[in-house]
Design an enzyme around this catalytic site. Sequence first.
Site, short mmCIF file in Angstrom:
data_model
loop_
_atom_site.label_atom_id
_atom_site.label_comp_id
_atom_site.label_asym_id
_atom_site.label_seq_id
_atom_site.Cartn_x
_atom_site.Cartn_y
_atom_site.Cartn_z
N ARG A 151 31.90 32.97 42.68
CA ARG A 151 30.86 32.98 43.72
C ARG A 151 30.73 31.56 44.22
O ARG A 151 30.37 30.66 43.46
CB ARG A 151 29.52 33.49 43.16
CG ARG A 151 28.36 33.16 44.10
CD ARG A 151 27.09 33.86 43.74
NE ARG A 151 27.19 35.29 44.04
CZ ARG A 151 26.14 36.10 44.17
NH1 ARG A 151 24.92 35.64 44.03
NH2 ARG A 151 26.32 37.38 44.43
N HIS A 196 31.28 39.50 50.97
CA HIS A 196 30.72 39.97 49.70
C HIS A 196 31.31 41.36 49.41
O HIS A 196 30.60 42.37 49.45
CB HIS A 196 29.19 40.01 49.78
CG HIS A 196 28.51 40.05 48.45
ND1 HIS A 196 29.20 40.08 47.25
CD2 HIS A 196 27.18 40.07 48.12
CE1 HIS A 196 28.32 40.12 46.25
NE2 HIS A 196 27.11 40.11 46.74
N GLN A 240 29.72 43.84 46.73
CA GLN A 240 28.48 44.48 47.16
C GLN A 240 28.79 45.68 48.05
O GLN A 240 28.19 46.75 47.89
CB GLN A 240 27.60 43.47 47.91
CG GLN A 240 26.29 44.06 48.41
CD GLN A 240 25.36 44.47 47.28
OE1 GLN A 240 25.07 43.68 46.40
NE2 GLN A 240 24.90 45.72 47.29
N ASP A 299 19.47 42.35 55.09
CA ASP A 299 19.69 41.28 54.11
C ASP A 299 18.77 40.12 54.51
O ASP A 299 18.21 40.13 55.62
CB ASP A 299 21.18 40.87 54.15
CG ASP A 299 21.55 39.80 53.12
OD1 ASP A 299 20.76 39.57 52.18
OD2 ASP A 299 22.63 39.19 53.26
N CYS A 333 21.04 44.66 49.87
CA CYS A 333 21.85 44.14 48.77
C CYS A 333 21.00 43.44 47.71
O CYS A 333 21.43 43.32 46.56
CB CYS A 333 22.91 43.18 49.31
SG CYS A 333 22.21 41.82 50.27
N ARG A 354 26.55 48.41 41.54
CA ARG A 354 27.35 47.18 41.40
C ARG A 354 28.14 47.24 40.08
O ARG A 354 29.31 46.89 40.04
CB ARG A 354 26.44 45.94 41.40
CG ARG A 354 25.76 45.62 42.72
CD ARG A 354 26.74 45.20 43.78
NE ARG A 354 27.52 44.04 43.37
CZ ARG A 354 27.14 42.77 43.46
NH1 ARG A 354 25.98 42.47 44.01
NH2 ARG A 354 27.92 41.78 43.04
N1 NVA Z 1 23.55 36.89 52.41
C1 NVA Z 1 23.02 36.65 51.09
C2 NVA Z 1 23.48 37.73 50.16
C3 NVA Z 1 22.93 37.60 48.77
C4 NVA Z 1 23.45 38.68 47.86
C5 NVA Z 1 23.46 35.27 50.62
O1 NVA Z 1 24.62 34.91 50.84
O2 NVA Z 1 22.65 34.56 50.03
N1 CP Z 2 23.35 41.36 45.76
C1 CP Z 2 23.74 40.34 44.98
O1 CP Z 2 24.87 39.88 45.02
O2 CP Z 2 22.78 39.88 44.12
P1 CP Z 2 22.84 38.55 43.26
O3 CP Z 2 22.79 37.40 44.22
O4 CP Z 2 21.63 38.62 42.38
O5 CP Z 2 24.11 38.54 42.47
#
Ligand code: NVA
Ligand code: CP
Length: 303
Positions: free
Chosen positions: A104, A131, A134, A221, A261, A289
């Site tokens: 990540r 992502h 997700q 989101d 998400c 997930r």
């Molecule tokens: N768009 C958000 C998704 C979090 C799961 C981010 O990148 O922070």
């Molecule tokens: N939706 C998602 O990826 O959640 P986290 O940021 O908690 O991993």
Amino acid sequence: MNNKHLLKLADLSAEEITEILDLADKLKYERKNGVEHKLLKDKTLGMIFSKSSTRTRVSFETGMYQLGGTALFLSSNDIQLGRGEPVADTARVLSRYLDGIMIRTFAQSDAEDLAKYGSIPVINGLTDYAHPCQVLADLMTIREYKKTLGGLKLAFIGDGNNMANSLIVGCIKLGMTVAIACPEEYKPDADIIAWGGETGKLTITTSPEEAAKDADVLYTDVWASMGQEREKAEREKAFAGYQINDALMAHTKPDAIVLHCLPAHREEEISTAVFENHADEIFEEAENRLHAQKAVLVLLMGA
Ligand code: NVA
Ligand code: CP
């Protein structure tokens, strides 16, 4: 699955995505009936995190445990990557210890480079661009509720971010249409819009009502993603009016489901009432997930 990695859904065929969803359904159903799946015995997944996480971290770690393997949490602050060791070297070292890496991070190119220089499967656990994990869970959830995917309409209300990018690709590949409602300056990435445009199944509008019209699935989101914290105030202004609430729900099909998400910011991108009315769907999505990623792990790292 022919692909060695899961970097973005654009790399997968519709058949490969369906293979993941089918296996995820089977693993979920069988586990609930007491079946054990020790399919990754003695295998280790390294999980590199340059951003926070609840769901991704816990579902991958638990998933590896349930599959008979183990997972290592590697905060990028604590490994030499965070002090400037190149991705290419990190990839070559970790490939000698591990059986797979989940990452990540910010730049999609870092995930791609890890795959390029390493010799083990790499899974994208979120970048600024995509992502995919997700969206696999999202498609699994939509299929559970709607029994099918082909012909359904998903409307995404809000920021044209990593989630919007991956939803466009995943949903359209599986036969759905996608409508994105976002302010003019916050559209999805240009390559995704171009790809979606060619399919004839993507609409981009500034009107949430137009996007939500007759939708089967409404999705949103956060307005400020991880890494955009400093833009919070400016984004709150830009996204005022892009909220999923009861007034917007009046435009969807009567049996529309709502997905998020998570984490959610109530009274920003979604009203508390809509969130709570659709909490069953949203938390099933979060649970999925685990199942979807177990399927990915088995297909990429299994014998
Ligand atoms: N768009 C958000 C998704 C979090 C799961 C981010 O990148 O922070
Ligand atoms: N939706 C998602 O990826 O959640 P986290 O940021 O908690 O991993």
